[in-house]
Motif scaffolding. Structure first.
Motif, PDB file in Angstrom:
ATOM      1  N   TYR A  27      -3.803  -7.500  -1.256  1.00  0.00           N
ATOM      2  CA  TYR A  27      -2.785  -7.505  -0.156  1.00  0.00           C
ATOM      3  C   TYR A  27      -2.923  -8.783   0.791  1.00  0.00           C
ATOM      4  O   TYR A  27      -2.000  -9.426   1.046  1.00  0.00           O
ATOM      5  CB  TYR A  27      -2.536  -6.218   0.350  1.00  0.00           C
ATOM      6  N   ASP A  28      -4.298  -9.143   1.193  1.00  0.00           N
ATOM      7  CA  ASP A  28      -4.422  -9.797   2.107  1.00  0.00           C
ATOM      8  C   ASP A  28      -4.294 -11.385   1.422  1.00  0.00           C
ATOM      9  O   ASP A  28      -3.936 -12.374   2.294  1.00  0.00           O
ATOM     10  CB  ASP A  28      -5.963  -9.486   2.492  1.00  0.00           C
ATOM     11  N   GLN A  29      -4.546 -11.273   0.189  1.00  0.00           N
ATOM     12  CA  GLN A  29      -4.687 -12.677  -0.344  1.00  0.00           C
ATOM     13  C   GLN A  29      -3.180 -13.094  -1.022  1.00  0.00           C
ATOM     14  O   GLN A  29      -2.584 -14.200  -1.358  1.00  0.00           O
ATOM     15  CB  GLN A  29      -5.537 -12.841  -1.771  1.00  0.00           C
ATOM     16  N   ARG A  30      -2.358 -12.130  -1.167  1.00  0.00           N
ATOM     17  CA  ARG A  30      -1.215 -11.845  -2.243  1.00  0.00           C
ATOM     18  C   ARG A  30      -0.084 -12.975  -1.835  1.00  0.00           C
ATOM     19  O   ARG A  30       0.535 -13.715  -2.238  1.00  0.00           O
ATOM     20  CB  ARG A  30      -0.531 -10.645  -2.404  1.00  0.00           C
ATOM     21  N   PRO A  31       0.197 -13.091  -0.392  1.00  0.00           N
ATOM     22  CA  PRO A  31       1.242 -14.021   0.348  1.00  0.00           C
ATOM     23  C   PRO A  31       0.753 -15.238  -0.326  1.00  0.00           C
ATOM     24  O   PRO A  31       1.786 -16.181  -0.551  1.00  0.00           O
ATOM     25  CB  PRO A  31       1.229 -13.758   1.715  1.00  0.00           C
ATOM     26  N   ILE A  32      -0.383 -15.935   0.219  1.00  0.00           N
ATOM     27  CA  ILE A  32      -0.854 -17.191  -0.442  1.00  0.00           C
ATOM     28  C   ILE A  32      -0.643 -17.380  -1.895  1.00  0.00           C
ATOM     29  O   ILE A  32      -0.363 -18.587  -2.204  1.00  0.00           O
ATOM     30  CB  ILE A  32      -2.213 -17.689   0.218  1.00  0.00           C
ATOM     31  N   PHE A  33      -1.020 -16.349  -2.557  1.00  0.00           N
ATOM     32  CA  PHE A  33      -1.255 -16.669  -3.914  1.00  0.00           C
ATOM     33  C   PHE A  33       0.380 -16.791  -4.444  1.00  0.00           C
ATOM     34  O   PHE A  33       0.679 -17.651  -5.197  1.00  0.00           O
ATOM     35  CB  PHE A  33      -1.651 -15.193  -4.877  1.00  0.00           C
ATOM     36  N   HIS A  34       1.454 -16.127  -3.969  1.00  0.00           N
ATOM     37  CA  HIS A  34       2.731 -16.028  -4.302  1.00  0.00           C
ATOM     38  C   HIS A  34       3.394 -17.647  -3.722  1.00  0.00           C
ATOM     39  O   HIS A  34       4.171 -18.142  -4.765  1.00  0.00           O
ATOM     40  CB  HIS A  34       3.720 -15.086  -3.729  1.00  0.00           C
ATOM     41  N   GLU A  35       2.985 -18.111  -2.747  1.00  0.00           N
ATOM     42  CA  GLU A  35       3.347 -19.355  -2.457  1.00  0.00           C
ATOM     43  C   GLU A  35       2.799 -20.329  -3.403  1.00  0.00           C
ATOM     44  O   GLU A  35       3.756 -21.163  -3.723  1.00  0.00           O
ATOM     45  CB  GLU A  35       2.777 -19.740  -0.961  1.00  0.00           C
ATOM     46  N   PRO A 110       4.486  -2.719  -3.259  1.00  0.00           N
ATOM     47  CA  PRO A 110       4.793  -3.499  -2.046  1.00  0.00           C
ATOM     48  C   PRO A 110       4.047  -3.487  -1.126  1.00  0.00           C
ATOM     49  O   PRO A 110       3.870  -4.565  -0.152  1.00  0.00           O
ATOM     50  CB  PRO A 110       6.277  -3.062  -1.638  1.00  0.00           C
ATOM     51  N   SER A 111       2.927  -2.474  -0.650  1.00  0.00           N
ATOM     52  CA  SER A 111       2.184  -2.433   0.511  1.00  0.00           C
ATOM     53  C   SER A 111       0.826  -1.698   0.283  1.00  0.00           C
ATOM     54  O   SER A 111       0.960  -0.807  -0.812  1.00  0.00           O
ATOM     55  CB  SER A 111       3.073  -1.648   1.696  1.00  0.00           C
ATOM     56  N   SER A 112      -0.182  -1.792   0.912  1.00  0.00           N
ATOM     57  CA  SER A 112      -1.296  -1.091   0.828  1.00  0.00           C
ATOM     58  C   SER A 112      -1.297   0.113   1.328  1.00  0.00           C
ATOM     59  O   SER A 112      -1.929   0.968   0.494  1.00  0.00           O
ATOM     60  CB  SER A 112      -2.506  -1.798   1.588  1.00  0.00           C
ATOM     61  N   GLU A 238       1.509 -11.984 -12.735  1.00  0.00           N
ATOM     62  CA  GLU A 238       2.447 -13.078 -13.056  1.00  0.00           C
ATOM     63  C   GLU A 238       3.957 -13.123 -12.760  1.00  0.00           C
ATOM     64  O   GLU A 238       4.673 -14.055 -12.738  1.00  0.00           O
ATOM     65  CB  GLU A 238       2.093 -13.324 -14.649  1.00  0.00           C
ATOM     66  N   PHE A 239       4.585 -11.859 -13.156  1.00  0.00           N
ATOM     67  CA  PHE A 239       5.990 -11.673 -13.270  1.00  0.00           C
ATOM     68  C   PHE A 239       6.667 -10.863 -12.043  1.00  0.00           C
ATOM     69  O   PHE A 239       7.877 -10.994 -11.794  1.00  0.00           O
ATOM     70  CB  PHE A 239       6.201 -10.923 -14.538  1.00  0.00           C
ATOM     71  N   LEU A 240       5.891 -10.167 -11.169  1.00  0.00           N
ATOM     72  CA  LEU A 240       6.436  -9.471 -10.182  1.00  0.00           C
ATOM     73  C   LEU A 240       6.228 -10.359  -8.813  1.00  0.00           C
ATOM     74  O   LEU A 240       5.385 -10.821  -8.537  1.00  0.00           O
ATOM     75  CB  LEU A 240       6.000  -8.110  -9.854  1.00  0.00           C
ATOM     76  N   LYS A 241       7.385 -10.145  -7.907  1.00  0.00           N
ATOM     77  CA  LYS A 241       7.395 -10.855  -6.711  1.00  0.00           C
ATOM     78  C   LYS A 241       7.580  -9.822  -5.638  1.00  0.00           C
ATOM     79  O   LYS A 241       8.588  -9.050  -5.671  1.00  0.00           O
ATOM     80  CB  LYS A 241       8.409 -12.021  -6.670  1.00  0.00           C
ATOM     81  N   GLN A 242       6.526  -9.877  -4.694  1.00  0.00           N
ATOM     82  CA  GLN A 242       6.864  -8.741  -3.696  1.00  0.00           C
ATOM     83  C   GLN A 242       7.380  -9.226  -2.475  1.00  0.00           C
ATOM     84  O   GLN A 242       7.129 -10.262  -1.982  1.00  0.00           O
ATOM     85  CB  GLN A 242       5.489  -8.181  -3.485  1.00  0.00           C
ATOM     86  N   GLU A 243       8.475  -8.742  -1.912  1.00  0.00           N
ATOM     87  CA  GLU A 243       9.225  -9.107  -0.822  1.00  0.00           C
ATOM     88  C   GLU A 243       8.569  -8.368   0.489  1.00  0.00           C
ATOM     89  O   GLU A 243       8.676  -7.453   0.523  1.00  0.00           O
ATOM     90  CB  GLU A 243      10.684  -8.675  -0.966  1.00  0.00           C
ATOM     91  N   PRO A 244       8.069  -9.168   1.396  1.00  0.00           N
ATOM     92  CA  PRO A 244       7.126  -8.692   2.471  1.00  0.00           C
ATOM     93  C   PRO A 244       8.250  -7.784   3.542  1.00  0.00           C
ATOM     94  O   PRO A 244       7.809  -6.708   4.077  1.00  0.00           O
ATOM     95  CB  PRO A 244       6.609  -9.838   3.258  1.00  0.00           C
TER      96      PRO A 244
END
Length: 319
Positions: A27-35, A110-112, A238-244
């Motif tokens: 979860y800490d890395q996921r926002p940057i990875f999605h970008e 979506p969240s930890s 690969e295919f899911l996008k989590q909306e913060p």
């Protein structure tokens, strides 16, 4: 016998639950990875996923070896027929299953907070149906499917076969049946040992007792669970996008994603590097408050424009 069973059972549970501490990492890395994934600029899912999993494979193996060496020889478990190395392999697969399961749930939720509640809940169901708390032949029919679907069931069965198969067991005086008073009164003082072989121990738990080789079937099934959850985790990334903000899970659509400030900044920096390599002067970064500077410029010749004058409430025409 019960002490060895409990020792074996809680050994793989110890290794399994160590994986829970890594829930927040993704979860800490996921926002940057999605970008980066949506922009398709620096890396895609596969290299990120390999870089994320590879340290877990290496460090998890070292952790299992240290734990196994300390625990196995300290408790004097069965050393025959390379049983120690099978013990290490089984615990390593338990480590990989825990890691793959946690990553799969973390990538799909979506969240930890949600994952921290879901992962232990599912694992506890697997543990209850593993055959230790309730033997497999005593689980009610409507729950028996969970017994066969539990990864812990296959790990525990393999460890039991590895430890007890081929052993000849003896009983202390307190373990003989029936009790001395009943034996003297009804059986002429004859008492017997109820369990004399390791195969009997395995059979009493409701597990399969076709042979010592069956432990490799347990190993193959555990490996299959690991591969399944590792693939599931990759597909989720690969295919899911989590909306913060809303916490919704959706399918990633890179071309339709609105550029974030981070993406805009990355694009500007890349363009400046390209201009520097081409020998062009740096662009003017002067920015009017409230306006975005995208680095595009126009040249004008003989332009007439109007400047509003608030005090006189009129416009002046200036060449």
């Amino acid at each position: 016998i019960q002490q060895r069973q409990g020792l074996i059972y809680f050994s793989f549970l110890t290794i399994l639950f160590e994986s829970l501490i890594s829930i927040r990492d993704l979860y800490d890395q996921r926002p940057i990875f999605h970008e980066q994934r949506d922009l398709r600029k620096w890396y895609t899912t596969l290299p990120y996923y390999v870089a994320y999993i590879l340290p877990e494979l290496i460090l998890g193996g070292l952790d299992v070896i240290v734990f196994s060496v300390t625990m196995y020889f300290l408790t004097d478990l069965n050393l025959g027929q390379a049983r120690f190395w099978y013990f290490v392999l089984n615990l390593y697969l338990a480590e990989l299953f825990g890691a793959s399961f946690v990553v799969a749930i973390s990538a799909a939720t979506p969240s930890s907070v949600f994952a921290s509640a879901l992962v232990p809940s599912i694992l506890m169901l697997f543990i209850l149906a593993s055959g230790f708390t309730i033997p497999g032949n005593q689980i009610p029919g409507w729950w028996i499917w969970l017994h066969w679907a539990s990864p812990m069931r296959w790990s525990y069965e393999g460890l039991l076969i590895n430890e007890f198969w081929g052993l000849e067991l003896t009983c202390t005086n307190d373990e003989l049946v029936p009790p001395a008073a009943i034996a003297d009164a009804s059986y002429g003082g004859v008492r017997i040992c109820p369990i004399t072989t390791g195969e009997t121990v395995v059979a009493q738990t409701g597990f399969i007792t076709v042979g010592f080789w069956w432990r490799w079937i347990d190993t193959a099934v555990m490996a299959g669970f690991c591969v399944f959850f590792f693939i599931l985790a990759f597909l989720a990334l690969e295919f899911l996008k989590q909306e913060p903000k809303g916490g919704a899970v959706g399918i990633a659509k890179p071309k339709q994603q609105k550029k974030s400030q981070y993406q805009k900044q990355q694009a500007r920096e890349l363009k400046e590097m390209q201009r520097a390599e081409a020998g062009l002067p740096a662009e003017d970064q002067t920015q009017t408050p409230g306006l975005e500077v995208y680095g595009s410029y126009l040249s004008f010749n003989d332009v007439s424009y109007y400047v509003p004058v608030q005090k006189k409430n009129k416009k002046e025409n200036k060449p």
